[in-house]
Structures are given as C-alpha cells and as structure tokens.
Design an enzyme around this catalytic site. Structure first.
Site, PDB file in Angstrom:
ATOM      1  N   GLU A 278      42.144  81.491  39.379  1.00 54.91           N
ATOM      2  CA  GLU A 278      42.955  82.606  38.910  1.00 54.91           C
ATOM      3  C   GLU A 278      42.445  83.924  39.472  1.00 54.91           C
ATOM      4  OE1 GLU A 278      44.844  81.008  34.740  1.00 54.91           O
ATOM      5  OE2 GLU A 278      42.915  82.032  34.627  1.00 54.91           O
TER       6      GLU A 278
ATOM      7  N   CYS B 120      40.753  91.552  40.527  1.00 55.54           N
ATOM      8  CA  CYS B 120      39.627  90.748  40.045  1.00 55.54           C
ATOM      9  C   CYS B 120      39.695  89.390  40.724  1.00 55.54           C
ATOM     10  CB  CYS B 120      39.707  90.612  38.524  1.00 55.54           C
ATOM     11  SG  CYS B 120      38.324  89.695  37.809  1.00 55.54           S
TER      12      CYS B 120
ATOM     13  N   CYS C  15      32.702  77.199  36.726  1.00 56.59           N
ATOM     14  CA  CYS C  15      31.477  77.995  36.668  1.00 56.59           C
ATOM     15  C   CYS C  15      30.352  77.116  36.147  1.00 56.59           C
ATOM     16  CB  CYS C  15      31.678  79.207  35.756  1.00 56.59           C
ATOM     17  SG  CYS C  15      30.314  80.387  35.791  1.00 56.59           S
TER      18      CYS C  15
ATOM     19  N   CYS D  30      28.269  80.503  29.959  1.00 53.43           N
ATOM     20  CA  CYS D  30      28.130  81.608  29.000  1.00 53.43           C
ATOM     21  C   CYS D  30      29.036  81.313  27.812  1.00 53.43           C
ATOM     22  CB  CYS D  30      28.498  82.934  29.652  1.00 53.43           C
ATOM     23  SG  CYS D  30      27.416  83.372  31.034  1.00 53.43           S
TER      24      CYS D  30
ATOM     25  N   CYS E 220      32.495  83.109  27.135  1.00 53.87           N
ATOM     26  CA  CYS E 220      33.420  83.196  28.263  1.00 53.87           C
ATOM     27  C   CYS E 220      34.251  81.937  28.380  1.00 53.87           C
ATOM     28  CB  CYS E 220      32.621  83.431  29.547  1.00 53.87           C
ATOM     29  SG  CYS E 220      33.627  83.536  31.039  1.00 53.87           S
TER      30      CYS E 220
ATOM     31  N   GLY F 167      33.518  82.137  38.158  1.00 50.85           N
ATOM     32  CA  GLY F 167      32.334  81.782  38.920  1.00 50.85           C
ATOM     33  C   GLY F 167      31.281  82.869  38.986  1.00 50.85           C
ATOM     34  N   GLU F 168      30.112  82.490  39.463  1.00 48.78           N
ATOM     35  CA  GLU F 168      28.971  83.386  39.687  1.00 48.78           C
ATOM     36  C   GLU F 168      28.885  83.661  41.194  1.00 48.78           C
ATOM     37  OE1 GLU F 168      26.213  85.648  40.321  1.00 48.78           O
ATOM     38  OE2 GLU F 168      26.230  85.231  38.152  1.00 48.78           O
TER      39      GLU F 168
ATOM     40  N   SER G 236      29.727  91.346  40.328  1.00 46.39           N
ATOM     41  CA  SER G 236      29.146  91.140  39.003  1.00 46.39           C
ATOM     42  C   SER G 236      28.354  89.847  38.980  1.00 46.39           C
ATOM     43  CB  SER G 236      30.254  91.088  37.943  1.00 46.39           C
ATOM     44  OG  SER G 236      29.699  90.806  36.668  1.00 46.39           O
TER      45      SER G 236
ATOM     46  N   SER H 147      26.133  91.242  34.019  1.00 45.08           N
ATOM     47  CA  SER H 147      26.583  90.755  32.715  1.00 45.08           C
ATOM     48  C   SER H 147      25.360  90.664  31.814  1.00 45.08           C
ATOM     49  CB  SER H 147      27.253  89.381  32.860  1.00 45.08           C
ATOM     50  OG  SER H 147      28.445  89.487  33.615  1.00 45.08           O
ATOM     51  N   PHE H 148      25.141  91.707  31.035  1.00 42.64           N
ATOM     52  CA  PHE H 148      23.895  91.819  30.273  1.00 42.64           C
ATOM     53  C   PHE H 148      24.050  91.245  28.863  1.00 42.64           C
ATOM     54  CE2 PHE H 148      20.183  94.299  28.650  1.00 42.64           C
ATOM     55  CZ  PHE H 148      19.280  93.833  29.579  1.00 42.64           C
ATOM     56  N   HIS H 149      24.821  91.900  28.024  1.00 48.00           N
ATOM     57  CA  HIS H 149      25.352  91.354  26.768  1.00 48.00           C
ATOM     58  C   HIS H 149      24.366  91.161  25.616  1.00 48.00           C
ATOM     59  CE1 HIS H 149      28.854  90.846  29.202  1.00 48.00           C
ATOM     60  NE2 HIS H 149      28.375  89.823  29.879  1.00 48.00           N
TER      61      HIS H 149
ATOM     62  N   ASN I  88      37.336  89.457  24.262  1.00 44.27           N
ATOM     63  CA  ASN I  88      38.701  88.961  24.431  1.00 44.27           C
ATOM     64  C   ASN I  88      38.755  87.518  23.955  1.00 44.27           C
ATOM     65  OD1 ASN I  88      39.778  91.366  25.783  1.00 44.27           O
ATOM     66  ND2 ASN I  88      38.398  90.787  27.447  1.00 44.27           N
TER      67      ASN I  88
ATOM     68  N   CYS J  41      39.161  90.073  30.588  1.00 45.19           N
ATOM     69  CA  CYS J  41      37.800  89.700  30.952  1.00 45.19           C
ATOM     70  C   CYS J  41      37.312  88.530  30.089  1.00 45.19           C
ATOM     71  CB  CYS J  41      36.890  90.908  30.770  1.00 45.19           C
ATOM     72  SG  CYS J  41      35.177  90.599  31.208  1.00 45.19           S
TER      73      CYS J  41
END
Length: 406
Positions: free
Chosen positions: A130, A143, A150, A154, A157, A209-210, A241, A263-265, A340, A383
C-alpha cells in the site's frame, strides 16, 4: 499507464533534436521473451549504463543513451520506447526487445473524505503493498512502502501484525511514486507552459516495512528519485523513518543523505521493548548515541522523533519530561501521533486533553511538538494502519495482545 507519442524530441548532446541517429543500429539476434526483459525503472544511472552496454549498446554511446532514456522515463513519464523520438527507430526497437518500463499495477484506489488517496499495488509474484498520498494546502506527501509486510512486530502497528514476505526492489519503490504521478496527472504536458507546482512535493519512507532492513534497494531508489534531471525530489524533501536499526543510521546519512525520523514511542526500555521490539536488540541508549553522531545532524536538519500517543501507556507528564531529558542536545522535533485504531488493536488513543498537555510540556522545553492530524482513517490509510489485503500469516487479536504484554 501514460505514454506521450507526441512529446517534442529532446535534443541529444551536440546534436539537433530529432536528428536521425544512424550509428546506433543494432542487430537483434532473437526475440526476447517479456519475462527476460530488464526493467529500467529503479536502475541507477550507472546500473542502466552497464545494462545497455551488456545488451549491445556501444560503450562510447552508452552515457548519452542513459541521459536520453532517463529524461523520457523520469521527466516525461513515458512507458513506451517508440515515443522516444530522439532515438533512432532501430535503437528503439532494440530497447523494446531487451528492456521494459514497468511500474506496480494498481489493484484498488481509495479516496478518503479528506482527500487522502490509498493505492493497493500488485508487484512481482502477486504480492501487494500500500502507498498513500496525503494532499495539504501547500504540499503533497507520498508515503511509500519498502517491504511486503514487516519483520518488526511493533504491537501498536497494523502492518506489524503481518509477517515479512520480502523486500521491495528499487524499481518497486520508485514505481510507487510514478504510479501516484500517473493518478494525479503530474507528468509535464508537451507544449504546455512550465509549471513548477508539485503535487507530490515530499516523500516519506513510512509505509509498510523497515527501510533500513532493505538498505541497498532503498538507497538506489532514492538516488533515482533525487536525480535532478528526472523525478527531482531534493534530499531535504525525503524523510526516512526507522524503528532504530542502529548500524545503518550512519550509512543513511553518508549514502542517501535524506532527513531522518525515528519511531521512538516510549521513554523507558521496559515500555519500548513492548511497543517496538527492536529495542531489545538496540536499546534507547544505543539508539540515542547513534542519533547524536548522525553526520548530517544540525539545527536546519533536525531529527524527527515520532511518538504515538497510547492511552495509559506512554502519555503521562512523567513520560513527557523523561523524553525531554533523553533527547537533550539533539536538534530535534517531536511529532505526536494520535493512535490510529484498527480492528483488534490492543490499545486506545490518548484523549485530546492528554495529548495537548503532553505537547505543552515539550513545547515549553523548547522543542517543536506538532500533533499530527489523522488523515485517511476512513480508508485505513492513516499512520500505522497500512496492511496489504493478500498478506500471509495473519495474527489474531489475541496474539497481538499477548505479544504486546497485555
């Protein structure tokens, strides 16, 4: 797919536009099967030059041919070699036999009430990814995905609830931008006045993905995207990112040179281990050390810390103050992302009052703390919501919650 057979010819170096080129007639030994053709999309200039020479283009002509083909494909958006009118007819036939100009197939295109567009794209092997286009008043951001699925898992996500299938090729990454430009009608029109307006003005590697687990393909794709004679997005309009693949962070600055987001979070290893499991391999201290050493780090090119706001998990005043202490000395801004939600998600979005209180603490400490406006939620394009329709190995809501330690 677009093709512009009436596009005015582009002048070859040292010659007249449209002048016949007779020295590059090539004898084609046999008809190539489509599956054996090399896709030009995603090849760097050096890779394209090598491919042309290997296919039979005289070495002394290859550099010029790269420039001509490059402009047709990436400036004009042409997908048909017969439209490349400043190449001799025999050479165009040669290219058509040996090469192709292929981009991902659009399976579905959804448009949100807020104008966000989400494309489900089919790539080689029948896999799907996507891509999301987000229009704003003075810019448009695409994006882009870098993997099918992935490997990071996470827990907040949606993409992380599916298994990694494979890395995308450089061509599949570049092709996402080309598909969006097709849909937006952004390729130049022959004879029309020059228009500097860019509907896709920014690109973020924040899709599925990373990116740093697919470094070489991402790097090559961005070299194509940043090339000034084609798609021409500057490195300062591209943001990569990462969730914290520490060994590749310095390479990102040296070999790509784009802006960096993380991506800290979370503000403790215990919480980040649950939210972003890669933290178990490279913890917060190691990650921040790599960020402080980031070669391009300056006040004009701040690192963006992405921080998803999860109710009762990472949104307290203490978390905000801890975050400030952790990033002290790093030129940075903090993007606060309201969670989200997606079906089966084990978390809830923090209340708006809580998000604003968190943002206020950060702002008073001297850091920009914009709250990201959720976009495309009605089409699952926001996101953390991306997930291909045909992915394998789906996880149940119970599995997701268990892995999140809930």
């Amino acid at each position: 797919m677009t093709s512009h057979p009436t596009i005015p010819p582009v002048a070859a170096p040292g010659g007249l536009a449209g002048a016949p080129i007779t020295q590059d007639v090539v004898t084609i030994p046999r008809r190539m099967e489509p599956a054996l053709r090399i896709n030009i999309v995603g090849l760097t200039r050096d890779q394209l030059r090598d491919a042309l020479i290997a296919a039979g283009t005289p070495e002394r002509q290859a550099r010029m041919r790269v420039g001509q083909i490059w402009q047709w494909v990436y400036h004009w958006g042409v997908r048909d070699f017969t439209a490349m009118t400043n190449l001799a007819k025999d050479y165009r036939a040669f290219l058509a036999e040996r090469f192709e100009i292929a981009v991902p197939e659009v399976v579905t295109r959804q448009v949100s009430e807020d104008g966000t567009r989400k494309y489900l794209l089919r790539i080689a092997g029948g896999h799907e990814v996507e891509t999301v286009y987000i229009p704003e008043d003075n810019r448009g951001t695409l994006c882009v995905s870098s993997q099918v699925g992935c490997t990071l898992t996470c827990s907040f996500c949606h993409t992380g609830t599916q298994k990694l299938v494979r890395n995308l090729t450089a061509g599949e990454i570049v092709g996402q931008l080309m598909v969006a430009r097709d849909d937006l009608g952004e390729w130049p029109e022959p004879g029309a006045p020059k228009d500097e307006t860019r509907l896709v003005s920014n690109l973020v590697l924040m899709g599925m993905g990373e990116p740093l687990y697919n470094f070489d393909n991402v790097r090559d794709a961005m070299r194509v995207v940043m090339d000034g004679e084609g798609l021409s997005l500057s490195r300062r309009r591209i943001t990569l990112s990462t969730s914290g693949v520490v060994p590749e962070i310095a390479r990102t600055a040296e070999e790509i040179g784009c802006l960096l987001a993380v991506s800290f979070h979370a503000t403790t290893d215990a919480v980040r281990d649950r939210l972003v499991p890669i933290n178990k391999r490279w913890n917060i201290d190691e990650l921040l050390g790599a960020l402080r050493d980031y070669p391009r780090l300056s006040n004009s090119e701040r690192i963006t810390f992405e921080y998803v706001m999860l109710d009762g998990v990472n949104d307290s005043d203490d978390d905000a103050r801890r975050l400030i202490r952790l990033i002290r000395g790093i030129p940075a801004k903090i993007n606060l992302i309201p969670f989200n939600e997606w079906p089966g998600a084990p978390y809830r979005r923090s209340s708006w009052d809580r998000i604003e209180a968190f943002a206020d603490i950060i702002y008073k400490a001297g850091y920009a703390s914009p709250i990201r406006t959720p976009r495309g939620e009605d089409i699952m394009a926001a996101c953390g919501q991306l997930k291909s329709a045909t992915e394998r190995g789906r996880k149940s809501a119970a599995q997701v919650a268990a892995e999140a330690g809930l």
